[in-house]
Design a protein around this motif. Structure first.
Motif, PDB file in Angstrom:
ATOM      1  N   GLY A  67      -2.228  -6.167  14.640  1.00  0.00           N
ATOM      2  CA  GLY A  67      -3.466  -5.519  15.068  1.00  0.00           C
ATOM      3  C   GLY A  67      -3.757  -3.993  14.588  1.00  0.00           C
ATOM      4  O   GLY A  67      -4.910  -3.277  15.051  1.00  0.00           O
ATOM      5  N   ALA A  68      -3.072  -3.792  13.642  1.00  0.00           N
ATOM      6  CA  ALA A  68      -3.304  -2.261  13.200  1.00  0.00           C
ATOM      7  C   ALA A  68      -4.005  -2.387  11.859  1.00  0.00           C
ATOM      8  O   ALA A  68      -4.134  -3.463  11.088  1.00  0.00           O
ATOM      9  N   ARG A  69      -4.676  -1.274  11.423  1.00  0.00           N
ATOM     10  CA  ARG A  69      -5.512  -0.997  10.212  1.00  0.00           C
ATOM     11  C   ARG A  69      -4.432  -0.987   9.053  1.00  0.00           C
ATOM     12  O   ARG A  69      -3.490  -0.232   8.832  1.00  0.00           O
ATOM     13  N   ALA A  70      -4.921  -1.586   7.776  1.00  0.00           N
ATOM     14  CA  ALA A  70      -3.785  -1.459   6.621  1.00  0.00           C
ATOM     15  C   ALA A  70      -4.864  -1.106   5.538  1.00  0.00           C
ATOM     16  O   ALA A  70      -5.994  -1.677   5.391  1.00  0.00           O
ATOM     17  N   ILE A  71      -4.386  -0.237   4.812  1.00  0.00           N
ATOM     18  CA  ILE A  71      -5.148   0.157   3.472  1.00  0.00           C
ATOM     19  C   ILE A  71      -4.039  -0.257   2.302  1.00  0.00           C
ATOM     20  O   ILE A  71      -3.198   0.365   2.268  1.00  0.00           O
TER      21      ILE A  71
ATOM     22  N   ALA B 105      -2.775   3.540  11.534  1.00  0.00           N
ATOM     23  CA  ALA B 105      -3.106   2.747  10.254  1.00  0.00           C
ATOM     24  C   ALA B 105      -1.934   2.842   9.374  1.00  0.00           C
ATOM     25  O   ALA B 105      -1.208   4.049   9.409  1.00  0.00           O
ATOM     26  N   VAL B 106      -1.683   1.945   8.575  1.00  0.00           N
ATOM     27  CA  VAL B 106      -0.624   2.108   7.437  1.00  0.00           C
ATOM     28  C   VAL B 106      -1.179   1.766   6.073  1.00  0.00           C
ATOM     29  O   VAL B 106      -1.883   0.930   5.872  1.00  0.00           O
ATOM     30  N   LEU B 107      -0.717   2.862   5.246  1.00  0.00           N
ATOM     31  CA  LEU B 107      -1.233   2.535   3.844  1.00  0.00           C
ATOM     32  C   LEU B 107       0.060   1.731   3.210  1.00  0.00           C
ATOM     33  O   LEU B 107       1.372   2.089   3.245  1.00  0.00           O
TER      34      LEU B 107
END
Lengths: 362, 362
Positions: A26-30, A5-7
Motif C-alpha cells: 500500500g505504499a507508493r513506489a518510484i 514512498a520508496v525509491l
C-alpha cells in the motif's frame, strides 16, 4: 517531508519484485530505470530459459513487468537516473535526471532500494588468452543465450550447426590475477542449463564442460546436474584450459585434465566462456551518489554484523539482487521482496514518529 | 473473520525474521514454536561462529530473539504445535495444541508462513560405512560446532588435543543410494569455517577436507576458501573416502585421491562427517496438516512457475528458510523477510476486500 514512498533504483528482477512488494503493502513506489525498458539482464541480454523450470525468460519477465506497469501505486520512470540525494532515512530528497535531455525532477521518499545489479565480465579485458575478440567461434554465456533464444545455435564463423562445443568455467571469477577472487555463483548452473538446451536444440552436438569445481549448490544438483549427465550426456571434465588456438576452421583447446592427470588437446567448433559477474556501472555510480560503502570488488557492502542481508552502510537505504554480489534469480527476487518489507516498515515508522532516526536500524 | 494477523510456524532464523517483519509492518504475528525456546538450529545445536563475519551464533541470535520477544505485536507461543487448519487465505482458523498437556487454542489469521526448517542427516542411518555409531572419534558437523563453541575441541575418545583431523564432505547429500540426490548447499562452507576455527583453537592440529567439489559459491570463496588455504593452511583433497577403520587408537581413513589418481590411506585422530540437510519432522508434519505439496525429498515444494520463491501450493500459505530445501543463513533470513511482505500484503488486501480469494496469487 517524511512519507512512506520508496525509491527503487533498477528495473531488473530484484527491482521489479521490490516495486511490486512496496505497492502490495500500500505504499507508493518510484521505480527508476536508466534504460528505456524494464526487465534487466534477462530481457536486455535476451536470456533463453530460466531455472527453475525452463520457462521462457521473456514470458516470465513480461508477467512481472505487466504487474508493475499496471499498478497505480508504482510510478515507473524509464530513461531516468539518480543524479543526487540529500536528506536521510524517512526524508530523502532525490534528484532524478532524464537521460539525454537534461530534464530533471525532484522526488521525496522515505527509503531507497538499490537494485542496480551486475554486468557480465568482459572476457577480452584481461583474459585475452581465450581469444574472445580474436576468434568468432569463441563466445560468452550471453552470446550463447541469445542463440538459444533464437533457436539458432550455430557456429558464428560460418552459420553451420556445431558438432563439438565446450564451456570453460570461471572466466573472470576465482581469478587472483584479475582481482576477482570471488565465485560468481551462477555460471556452473547456467552453463549446465545451456548445455542441456544445446543438446535439445542440436541433438548431434557433443557438449563438454571444463570446470574447477561444479558448484551446483542445492537444487541445481538434482534439477540440473544429474539430468545433464544422465539424460543429456553432457561431459564434465575437471580441468584447466590454458590456451585456445586456431586449427584449420576449428578451435584447438589445450589444457589439463586434472582427474586423469594428463594434458588435454581437443578440437572444438565453438567454445563458450562462462564469464562471471561484476558490479554494473550503475551499481558503482549509485554507491558513489548515495555514499554507500562498497566491498573491494565494487559491489555494495552489506555490513554483516546482524541477520540483515538487505542492509547497507546507510540507514534507510537497502540493497537487493546482484548489486550486493553474485546472486541467482531466487536470491535476487527474495532479497527484492525482503528489501520492500524493510523499506516500507522503516519509512512508515519514521513518518508516524514511532521511531526516531537516531534509533533507526539499517 | 478476515484479518491481517499472520501465523508463523517455527522460531529459527527464518521464522524470527518473518515475525519481526510482520510486526514491523504493523500487523499482528503469532509465532508458534514447538520447543520451549526460540533460535532454531543455531541455538539448539549450539553453533559456534556464524558466517559472514565469525560473530558468535548465540550472541547474534539473542539479538533477534530479544527484538521478537519484546515486540508487543508478536504473540510468541512456546511449546505449541499446529494441530489443525481450516478456512482459506484471508481467513484461516488454526488450532494450536500445547505439547504435553492437551490444552488447545484457536486463532484466526489471514496468512501463514511455514518456517519449520531442516534436520541434520543422521550419518548412522544408511551410511554406516563411516562408523559414526561405532567409533567415538567419528563425529558430525554439529558435534564439532559444540566443541568449538565450548572452546574444547578434543578427541572424544580420550579428551586429548588432536593432531590430525579430516572432514568428509557430502555425507547424506549427492547420494543416490540413500535417495538424497540434492546438494545440501552449506556443508562445504561450514566445514571450511570449522577448519579455520579448529586451526585457531588447536594451532598444532593439521586439518584436511576430502571433497567431491568445493561448493564455495559466491562470497564463501573469497571470505572463507582463500583464507582457509592461504592463512590457515587447511589441506583440501579431492577424493572419495570409502571406509574408516580402527588402527590402534587412531582412525584409518581409506579412499582415493582423485586428483593424484591413487589410493589414499591416512590415519586421523578425529573424522568429522559433513552431514547434510533433510526436511525436519516438523516440516513434514506441517506439509501434511496444511495440505502443502512436498518435493520428492519431503521439502515443501515451491511451484516455480513464476518469480515467487516463497510461494507454496496453497494460496495464503508461504514458506521461508530451509523448510523449502537446503538454505544458508542469508537465504533463510532473506526469504523470511520476503514471506513477511507477501503474507501481510495478501492478508490486508483480502481483509479490505481489495482482492477476492479466487484471484489471490500465491
Amino acid at each position: 517531508m517524511a512519507n512512506d514512498a520508496v525509491l527503487i533504483i533498477g528495473g531488473g528482477p530484484a527491482g521489479l519484485e521490490a516495486a511490486r512488494g512496496v505497492a502490495g503493502l500500500g505504499a507508493r513506489a518510484i521505480l527508476v530505470e536508466r534504460r528505456n525498458n524494464l526487465g534487466g539482464a534477462p530481457i536486455n541480454e535476451r536470456y533463453a530459459a530460466l531455472t527453475h523450470g525452463f520457462r521462457d525468460a521473456e514470458e516470465v519477465m513480461n508477467e512481472i513487468i505487466a504487474e508493475v506497469t499496471s499498478e497505480a501505486l508504482i510510478d515507473v520512470r524509464l530513461g531516468y537516473s539518480v543524479a543526487a540525494v540529500a536528506g536521510s532515512a524517512g526524508d530523502f530528497t532525490v534528484t532524478l535526471a532524464k537521460e539525454g535531455n537534461g530534464h530533471s525532477d525532484v522526488v521525496n521518499v522515505g527509503a531507497i532500494i538499490v537494485a542496480t545489479g551486475f554486468q557480465h565480465f568482459d572476457p577480452g579485458r584481461e583474459t585475452q588468452m581465450y581469444g574472445y575478440y580474436e576468434f568468432d567461434d569463441v563466445i560468452t554465456l550471453q552470446d550463447s543465450e541469445r542463440m538459444l533464444k533464437d533457436r539458432n545455435w550455430v557456429r558464428p564463423s560460418n552459420g553451420e550447426s556445431p558438432k563439438r562445443v565446450c564451456f570453460i568455467q570461471c572466466v573472470g571469477s576465482r581469478d587472483r590475477h584479475i582481482g576477482n577472487e570471488y565465485c560468481s555463483k551462477v555460471c556452473c548452473g547456467i552453463a549446465s542449463k545451456q548445455a542441456i538446451e544445446i543438446r535439445q536444440q542440436v541433438p548431434d552436438c557433443r557438449v563438454f564442460i571444463f570446470y574447477i569445481d561444479m558448484r551446483m549448490y542445492g537444487y541445481w544438483e538434482n534439477e540440473i546436474y544429474w539430468p545433464a549427465q544422465e539424460k543429456y550426456k553432457v561431459q564434465y571434465v575437471k580441468g584447466i584450459v590454458t590456451e585456445i588456438l586456431k586449427k584449420g576452421d576449428k578451435l584447438l583447446v589445450r589444457g589439463e585434465d586434472t582427474t586423469m592427470g594428463r594434458p588435454v588437446e581437443v578440437t572444438m567448433d565453438v567454445v563458450v566462456l562462462s564469464n562471471g559477474m561484476e558490479p554494473s556501472a550503475g551499481t558503482k555510480e549509485m554507491a558513489r551518489v548515495l555514499g554507500l560503502k562498497q566491498n573491494k570488488y565494487g559491489f555494495i557492502e552489506v555490513p554483516h554484523d546482524a541477520l540483515n542481508p538487505t542492509a547497507t552502510s546507510v540507514p534507510g537505504i537497502f540493497v537487493s539482487g546482484a548489486a550486493a554480489g553474485p546472486r541467482d534469480l531466487d536470491d535476487s527476487v527474495g532479497t527484492g521482496g525482503a528489501a520492500a518489507m524493510k523499506a516500507v516498515s522503516l519509512a512508515r515508522k519514521l513518518a508516524r514518529g514511532d521511531l526516531q532516526l537516531a534509533n533507526a536500524s539499517r
